[in-house]
Motif scaffolding. Structure first.
Motif, PDB file in Angstrom:
ATOM      1  N   HIS A 116      11.084  16.486  -5.847  1.00 22.83           N
ATOM      2  CA  HIS A 116      10.095  17.176  -5.020  1.00 22.83           C
ATOM      3  C   HIS A 116      10.288  16.798  -3.544  1.00 22.83           C
ATOM      4  CE1 HIS A 116       6.140  19.049  -4.315  1.00 22.83           C
ATOM      5  NE2 HIS A 116       5.864  18.028  -3.531  1.00 22.83           N
ATOM      6  N   MET A 117      10.594  15.540  -3.278  1.00 19.68           N
ATOM      7  CA  MET A 117      10.771  15.088  -1.900  1.00 19.68           C
ATOM      8  C   MET A 117      12.006  15.713  -1.239  1.00 19.68           C
ATOM      9  SD  MET A 117       8.098  13.479  -1.318  1.00 19.68           S
ATOM     10  CE  MET A 117       8.433  12.964   0.366  1.00 19.68           C
ATOM     11  N   LYS A 118      12.945  16.109  -2.069  1.00 18.76           N
ATOM     12  CA  LYS A 118      14.125  16.783  -1.496  1.00 18.76           C
ATOM     13  C   LYS A 118      13.747  18.138  -0.910  1.00 18.76           C
ATOM     14  CE  LYS A 118      17.432  14.317  -4.340  1.00 18.76           C
ATOM     15  NZ  LYS A 118      18.311  14.296  -5.512  1.00 18.76           N
ATOM     16  N   LYS A 119      12.763  18.763  -1.512  1.00 15.38           N
ATOM     17  CA  LYS A 119      12.275  20.038  -0.964  1.00 15.38           C
ATOM     18  C   LYS A 119      11.550  19.809   0.369  1.00 15.38           C
ATOM     19  CE  LYS A 119      11.489  21.561  -5.712  1.00 15.38           C
ATOM     20  NZ  LYS A 119      10.409  21.782  -6.682  1.00 15.38           N
ATOM     21  N   HIS A 120      10.775  18.727   0.429  1.00  7.72           N
ATOM     22  CA  HIS A 120      10.167  18.377   1.724  1.00  7.72           C
ATOM     23  C   HIS A 120      11.263  18.146   2.763  1.00  7.72           C
ATOM     24  CE1 HIS A 120       5.810  17.864   1.077  1.00  7.72           C
ATOM     25  NE2 HIS A 120       6.085  17.420  -0.132  1.00  7.72           N
ATOM     26  N   ALA A 121      12.285  17.395   2.366  1.00  9.92           N
ATOM     27  CA  ALA A 121      13.361  17.050   3.303  1.00  9.92           C
ATOM     28  C   ALA A 121      14.036  18.306   3.850  1.00  9.92           C
ATOM     29  CB  ALA A 121      14.383  16.147   2.618  1.00  9.92           C
ATOM     30  N   ALA A 122      14.222  19.285   2.983  1.00 10.08           N
ATOM     31  CA  ALA A 122      14.899  20.511   3.412  1.00 10.08           C
ATOM     32  C   ALA A 122      14.113  21.224   4.511  1.00 10.08           C
ATOM     33  CB  ALA A 122      15.103  21.436   2.219  1.00 10.08           C
ATOM     34  N   ILE A 123      12.798  21.052   4.484  1.00 11.21           N
ATOM     35  CA  ILE A 123      11.953  21.666   5.526  1.00 11.21           C
ATOM     36  C   ILE A 123      11.924  20.789   6.783  1.00 11.21           C
ATOM     37  CG2 ILE A 123       9.602  22.419   6.077  1.00 11.21           C
ATOM     38  CD1 ILE A 123       9.265  22.945   2.995  1.00 11.21           C
ATOM     39  N   MET A 124      11.865  19.490   6.580  1.00 13.04           N
ATOM     40  CA  MET A 124      11.737  18.562   7.705  1.00 13.04           C
ATOM     41  C   MET A 124      13.036  18.404   8.494  1.00 13.04           C
ATOM     42  SD  MET A 124       8.684  17.011   7.859  1.00 13.04           S
ATOM     43  CE  MET A 124       8.615  15.216   8.011  1.00 13.04           C
ATOM     44  N   ARG A 125      14.160  18.383   7.780  1.00 10.90           N
ATOM     45  CA  ARG A 125      15.453  18.074   8.382  1.00 10.90           C
ATOM     46  C   ARG A 125      15.770  18.918   9.615  1.00 10.90           C
ATOM     47  NH1 ARG A 125      17.945  17.461   3.628  1.00 10.90           N
ATOM     48  NH2 ARG A 125      18.425  19.667   3.560  1.00 10.90           N
ATOM     49  N   PRO A 126      15.706  20.256   9.503  1.00 14.88           N
ATOM     50  CA  PRO A 126      16.031  21.061  10.701  1.00 14.88           C
ATOM     51  C   PRO A 126      15.078  20.802  11.864  1.00 14.88           C
ATOM     52  CG  PRO A 126      15.249  22.458   8.883  1.00 14.88           C
ATOM     53  CD  PRO A 126      15.463  21.094   8.328  1.00 14.88           C
ATOM     54  N   PHE A 166       0.840  -1.201   0.000  1.00 15.12           N
ATOM     55  CA  PHE A 166       0.000   0.000   0.000  1.00 15.12           C
ATOM     56  C   PHE A 166       0.874   1.250   0.000  1.00 15.12           C
ATOM     57  CE2 PHE A 166      -2.117  -3.359   2.394  1.00 15.12           C
ATOM     58  CZ  PHE A 166      -3.351  -3.443   1.761  1.00 15.12           C
ATOM     59  N   SER A 167       0.410   2.260  -0.673  1.00 18.85           N
ATOM     60  CA  SER A 167       1.117   3.534  -0.588  1.00 18.85           C
ATOM     61  C   SER A 167       0.207   4.654  -1.084  1.00 18.85           C
ATOM     62  CB  SER A 167       2.400   3.479  -1.421  1.00 18.85           C
ATOM     63  OG  SER A 167       3.251   4.539  -1.049  1.00 18.85           O
ATOM     64  N   SER A 168       0.638   5.877  -0.879  1.00 20.27           N
ATOM     65  CA  SER A 168      -0.130   7.011  -1.391  1.00 20.27           C
ATOM     66  C   SER A 168       0.789   8.225  -1.494  1.00 20.27           C
ATOM     67  CB  SER A 168      -1.301   7.354  -0.479  1.00 20.27           C
ATOM     68  OG  SER A 168      -0.854   8.155   0.609  1.00 20.27           O
ATOM     69  N   THR A 169       0.263   9.266  -2.107  1.00 18.89           N
ATOM     70  CA  THR A 169       1.027  10.512  -2.210  1.00 18.89           C
ATOM     71  C   THR A 169       0.626  11.512  -1.126  1.00 18.89           C
ATOM     72  OG1 THR A 169      -0.546  11.633  -3.658  1.00 18.89           O
ATOM     73  CG2 THR A 169       1.092  10.246  -4.744  1.00 18.89           C
ATOM     74  N   SER A 170      -0.039  11.004  -0.066  1.00 22.94           N
ATOM     75  CA  SER A 170      -0.569  11.917   0.949  1.00 22.94           C
ATOM     76  C   SER A 170       0.492  12.876   1.490  1.00 22.94           C
ATOM     77  CB  SER A 170      -1.160  11.130   2.111  1.00 22.94           C
ATOM     78  OG  SER A 170      -2.388  10.569   1.732  1.00 22.94           O
ATOM     79  N   LYS A 171       1.678  12.374   1.744  1.00 21.66           N
ATOM     80  CA  LYS A 171       2.717  13.251   2.297  1.00 21.66           C
ATOM     81  C   LYS A 171       3.724  13.624   1.219  1.00 21.66           C
ATOM     82  CE  LYS A 171       2.034  11.839   7.045  1.00 21.66           C
ATOM     83  NZ  LYS A 171       1.248  10.584   6.994  1.00 21.66           N
ATOM     84  N   ILE A 172       3.265  13.593  -0.028  1.00 22.59           N
ATOM     85  CA  ILE A 172       4.087  14.037  -1.157  1.00 22.59           C
ATOM     86  C   ILE A 172       3.410  15.254  -1.797  1.00 22.59           C
ATOM     87  CG2 ILE A 172       5.018  13.382  -3.404  1.00 22.59           C
ATOM     88  CD1 ILE A 172       5.055  10.443  -2.357  1.00 22.59           C
ATOM     89  N   SER A 173       2.108  15.092  -2.114  1.00 22.24           N
ATOM     90  CA  SER A 173       1.349  16.246  -2.604  1.00 22.24           C
ATOM     91  C   SER A 173       0.518  16.800  -1.439  1.00 22.24           C
ATOM     92  CB  SER A 173       0.482  15.854  -3.805  1.00 22.24           C
ATOM     93  OG  SER A 173      -0.418  14.812  -3.488  1.00 22.24           O
TER      94      SER A 173
END
Lengths: 434, 434
Positions: free
Chosen positions: B318-328, B260-267
């Motif tokens: 796109h996920m790298k942009k999420h990572a940049a926000i989440m990482r700190p 199972f998977s989804s784009t919920s935490k991607i889009s």
């Protein structure tokens, strides 16, 4: 004015006259078959022209839009289980129920109905025994009806009992008798307005008799699929349906009905929003399931719909544009039927004031052959029998005609071919007994 | 470089030292409480900043766009049951499976999991007895785990058995022993990568042992919820997970796993698209249900996703942009824990390389009190116990920290308050035995 021509019913023709007619018609049929046409009158789906009416919806939300809904929640994120306020208001008005009695779901009311039956199977209804634990569960199915309703109950092994439709809705004498005497009967499928496929709207008395049912089963529910509530064809003549939930409430049976609807044939089929309307107690149970099943449905799409239509008046205006496209298509099919089959005694039909279908009844035992013959000439119709549980039309006479998808030109041609098939198959049928 | 300070574990302090420390900490606590803060570290939901990353999606489809998908179908209309080709390709690549082994659903993978269990209950699995007809159905639940998984199995009355997590995944000795000996065990919940809540990724050996399970029940299925497959925190260090479906296939068990998977935490959470990956035979059964349950899911949203991301490489970027926000945010919480609790012997945690959570283990019997105390000071945490079936953590020690939603400033403050609560509750606990 229509030209008055003298028409003789087919069964009054002599064997010789019939054979001569048959020969003429077969020549026409061979000619048309040679054209290798590909026409489709099988599917109750909107035409591209209708879909274009909602393309403005694509521009409602942009990258610089504020996607917060009325209650201040960011529609892009998790939260709000049962629908944003503005979508609830819009669909509640569409379904003619208080907005506290609605829950918004995903894109498909069929899916909501399936899930409802599935929940009844595994968890029962307000504390009743789960249906999967019972030896026998039965549903009443007004016929002809919607094949996808019947598929759901068949999938769950629920026994389906045909109840004949009348011009005022299901035969309520039969419904009352069965529902009050057999505790295994747990529900009935209803398309109360512009019914699929006949376009019949239940009379006030029928709705009221539904509201006063005295079911033998405490967990009996009316599955009220008001799929075509605002899907009128005419401005000047439309059907009216009294509101079942309030009737049930007034009669002390608030829990007896589940109402279903969606915007599938208002905005985009498959990309609309669906809803259930029910009593507080029913909705409490539904929400309990819902909060296990999902974190929430697509709020961005709810917001898109609410902002595009504005309010119910905006939606009703939008439906007038659909009607303007649908009306000439229905009129074409109906006038073809009237002109070509009127008085021949080989078929009957109703002229609906809304919905998506025209229901045609051939002579007994002819429907399958007519549909097969039409297919031979490149015209796809809904399978004969599809409008009955288990795909079995006991009279083999009902055929559903869906005029929405083809263009007017295609419809004219498809209508002529259909007529030709009806005539040819009917002549064979009459000849058998001559 | 971090300053090296000498730290003494709390249980090595004398009663007097502990009481003195407690007094100091309580002063701080009273002060913070007076600020009437309202902070939330409970929910694994993206921040507004992350949601903004996908706002371009709102401009992908406009009123003048062509909404036909690759196979030429008008996405605005009915048709295409199991997903448009470009969405299948995108999500198949995301889930690392052949695109013929995927079916696209609506907005929520949780909903797909619920429906899967529901179908097993009413219809069994590939011809097995429907689970609702069995006296007892059991599921294995690696703990700590995802509360919403456990809610589904609890809702259907399925008995849940805890299996402890290890740094390499569930304890496979226990899993193998139970699965091979008890035919009532029908499934196991897995979040195999950056697990919820610990951020553990199953080792290659663990995945392989899953693929070689010899279940006593023919209808045993691995529920493989790869929710965080591409949700890395770091560019330079990430976890790798071998692909379970192919492993199962190689071992002759192609039907044993549902992915199972989804784009919920991607889009957008709630407005993404979800999918199931499985063998041909499993998917045949799933499609059979699907075609009864719905006419199709939201293809317009599928198209929107496919066109926005382009392909898997676009999605990974796109996920790298999420990572940049989440990482700190993760770094802030982790360094707070390290600096304030390191060496005190009153808690432990893991530093995940991806996902949405940090899992904290307090001293036994302290989790509920810590969460309650944090609430007193205005910091909402996930309920203690939520990471275990029935909400019961036998050790009362696991607390899930969700750093994604608050701002960095809020996180710093919330982290300090949390630390304070851990210290205060732990001192009380140690004092009890002094």
């Amino acid at each position: 004015m229509m030209e008055v021509t003298k028409v003789t019913a087919y069964n009054e023709l002599s064997k010789e006259e019939l054979l001569e007619l048959k020969e003429q018609l077969e020549t026409q049929f061979t000619e048309i078959k040679g054209k290798n046409l590909s026409l489709d009158m099988s599917r109750g789906k909107p035409s591209a022209e209708q879909l274009n009416l909602s393309m403005g919806m694509m521009d409602v939300l942009k990258s610089d839009s504020n996607l917060a809904c009325e209650e201040g929640v960011d529609c892009r994120n998790y939260g709000v289980l049962d629908g944003i306020r503005e979508a609830k208001q819009l669909l509640a008005d569409m379904m003619e129920i208080p907005k506290d009695n609605i829950v918004i779901f995903g894109n498909s009311s069929l899916n909501v109905m399936f899930d409802t039956i599935s929940r009844c199977m595994t968890h029962g209804v307000l504390g009743s025994t789960p249906w999967c634990k019972l030896d026998k569960v039965k549903f009443l199915c007004p016929v002809p009806g919607y094949d996808r309703h019947f598929s759901i109950t068949e999938y769950f092994g629920i026994e389906m009992i045909n109840v004949p439709m009348t011009p005022t809705g299901p035969d309520m004498d039969i419904v009352e008798r069965l529902v009050s005497s057999d505790p295994a009967i747990k529900g009935i499928w209803c398309v109360p307005k512009y019914s699929n496929p006949q376009g019949i709207t239940y009379s006030d008395e029928t709705v009221h008799r539904f509201a006063t049912l005295k079911p033998a089963a405490e967990d009996f529910r009316i599955f009220w699929d008001n799929a075509y509530g605002i899907h009128h064809l005419y401005d000047d003549k439309q059907d009216y349906l009294i509101e079942i939930f309030m009737e049930c409430k007034k009669e002390g049976n608030p829990n007896m009905v589940y109402k279903f609807s969606s915007t599938s044939k208002i905005s985009f089929p498959g990309s609309g929003i669906a809803a259930i309307g029910a009593s507080d107690e029913n909705l409490k149970e539904i929400r309990r399931q819902m909060q296990i099943q999902t974190i929430g449905h697509d709020k961005v799409n709810q917001l898109r719909h609410a902002r595009f239509f504005g309010d119910i008046s905006g939606m009703v205006n939008h439906m007038k544009k659909h009607a303007a496209i649908m009306r000439p298509k229905f009129d074409t099919v109906l006038s073809t039927l009237e002109q070509e089959l009127g008085g021949l005694g080989i078929g009957s039909w109703l002229a609906p004031r809304g919905g998506y279908f025209i229901s045609f009844d051939s002579m007994e035992g002819c429907a399958k052959k007519i549909v097969a013959k039409a297919k031979e000439a490149g015209v796809v119709m809904t399978d004969a029998g599809a409008t009955f549980p288990y795909g079995k039309d006991p009279m083999d006479s009902n055929i559903r005609i869906a005029p929405s998808y083809p263009t007017l030109e295609e419809l004219k041609l498809a209508g002529q071919i259909f007529i030709l098939c009806v005539k040819l198959v009917s002549i064979d049928k009459i000849l058998e007994s001559k």
